[in-house]
Design a protein around this motif. Sequence first.
Motif: not given
Length: 731
Positions: A643, A649, A714
């Motif tokens: 990420v 996220y 993400d």
Amino acid sequence: MGTRCLAVIAATAFALIMPTAHTAAQVDRPADPPRVLRDSLARTTERRLIRRIEQDNAGLKTAAGSVAAGLAALRSHELSGLSTDARNARQHFANARALDPASPWPLYGWAVAMLPMIKADSDPGRFGFAGDDALMQDLGLDPRSRARRALEKAVALDPSHTEAAQLLARLAVETRDSEAATQATAALRALADAAPDDPGPRIALAAAALQIGDLETSAAAGRAAAAIATGAERSNARHLAARALLQIDGREADGAAEYFAGLRDLDRPGASRYYDELRPIATASELAQLERLPIVQAQSWIETFWDMHAALSAVTVPHRLATHFQRLPHADAFYRREQRFGSPTRNALLLDRPMSPYDDRGVIYVRHGAPNDIVRTRNTESWVYNDLGSRPEMYHFTDGGAEGIQGFNDWYLMYNLPCDYDFNAARAVHDKRLSKLVHRCDPLTVREVSALVRRDVRNALATDGDPFGFRRPLSATYDIYTFKGERGWTDVVATIGVQAGPMRPLTIQGGAQQYALRTSFIVIDTAARAVARKDTTIQAGAATIANRGSILLGDVSLTALPAPGMVHRVLVADAYDETRGQLYGGPITVPDYSGDNLMLSDIVLAQPNTDGSFNRGSVSLSLVPWQAFQQGAFRVFYEVYNVSPGHPYTTELKLESVGKGISGAVGGLLGKRPAVSLRFDEVAPANGLVIQQVRDAQADPSLGDYRLTVTITDQRTGQKVSRVRPVVVVR
């Protein structure tokens, strides 16, 4: 080497074999001329000079002269390869034998001169038709057997004749003659004691003792020879010691160590010995690959070969080696192939004969060991194996007598089963498919059932095994999870659950009872020939097991290179009862977590609100392999990779009843903060690319099957990844 130098060697040889006064006693009994002459001839390469030595000594018409002429003819044959030279040597030694029946040298020399007459198994025979040389062997009239008998007489005349005793040991092994091997062993014991610095007698003693089953003597002689030998001799000595040690209970580890140490000094003949022992279980592609390799690479290839075959059986390498080398002499003693030439019979399954000196029973035996049962009717026998699959498997053999075939009496696997009531009725108790042939044995049914049986045989011929021989099963449930490892590797975890009820507890200090589960978790990449395995023991006290509902739980972790199309093995066995256990396995894909893309590990399901034996980072969980939870309460763990650091996220968890949709499936979902939403908006840490998340979930208490989906998005890159895991709600 110049002519002048050769003349000096020849003159020296003649001076040693020809006395100054030509009395019969002096000529026939020189000090020890044959060995000296043999060694000097070995340094001579000019055949014209060697022929002169032969002719001059033959002209003496004495026993010593005839022996010298024979040795010269043998050296000439070494250089020329001409059969006439070997024939001349045999004639010279025969003359010497007639002149001096009490000397072992004529017998030894004649035996050596017979060796060039030995033909390869592929030779079409003396008269050009198949099987005639095999018949000569059966009658003991082949060159190898005749040479062996001459050596037996030589050793009887002089047990201290080193060359005769060593060659006798070799030919006794090649002809599988136990009496000759016993005679050679007795002579070689004394020779080994008399020559403490010579590895030759000890190597020969190790081979002869192995032939007669004196394993302790063979192992000791082989190890003693290895301690003083170098190069190829040391490799041969270690190989012989290994073969003996691997057949002695409790010495498997020592045998494996000697076996692999023998690979270090391989020459071409030594490599052939190792290769020949692999042929009965190696595939054609494996053998082709091995024989193309330079000898210097053979060591690592053979080590990997045994790693693979041990892993596929979920045993240790010493255990697998020991089983193999215990099967080989049994097959050699009872299942030798008699028909070495000609086509197979019309009902033989294997038209292309396998690369094996054994008949089809021996081929199966070396691969899978002794059957659990043998069913015999007339000229047929069927081998029953109970531990090769989920049901008993049978392999059906006949010697041809059932089909009216007379001749070699080799046992072979049948292509089509017979329409014989006694045959099928006796076997239907093990293989229900044969019951069809009991009630209706028409051609179509025979073809149908035979095709199914042939499929089993093909599978058996493509695999080999080393079953533990568990007499009682031990049912287990297991699940496998994968996570990102270091340096491109993947961490693989197996969580195992076993019912403790059938297991045998051990009473420990204070009267408490303890259970122990011996486990092996193995991941095998058959394409890359790579093995990752972990062997461990899981222990738990009776009180702990009672709290788990009589279940013994444990986790086994290993690290493997990622690849698709791999296989795995999970072995469970009662550590306190060797008769109870079970082997599980199947295909597995080890995912690749390397790279920069957004990725998600497997979803792990665990008992709610409890710590356990599974520890990863700061997380401690009590894993359950059956994915079933009372009232739907469970804990979810997973890892998120790559990420964008420091960026938001989103995590979405969806738990839906299989076939019923989402409505009503989730009664509540609580993370680190109170929430009823299935969506979590979070920010990735700035100092790491691995995020561990633990969620406690509560499904609708109604019983049934559910599907949990975890989706990570993400927000910076828009990348999205999902994983799915089934969940079962039970009472």
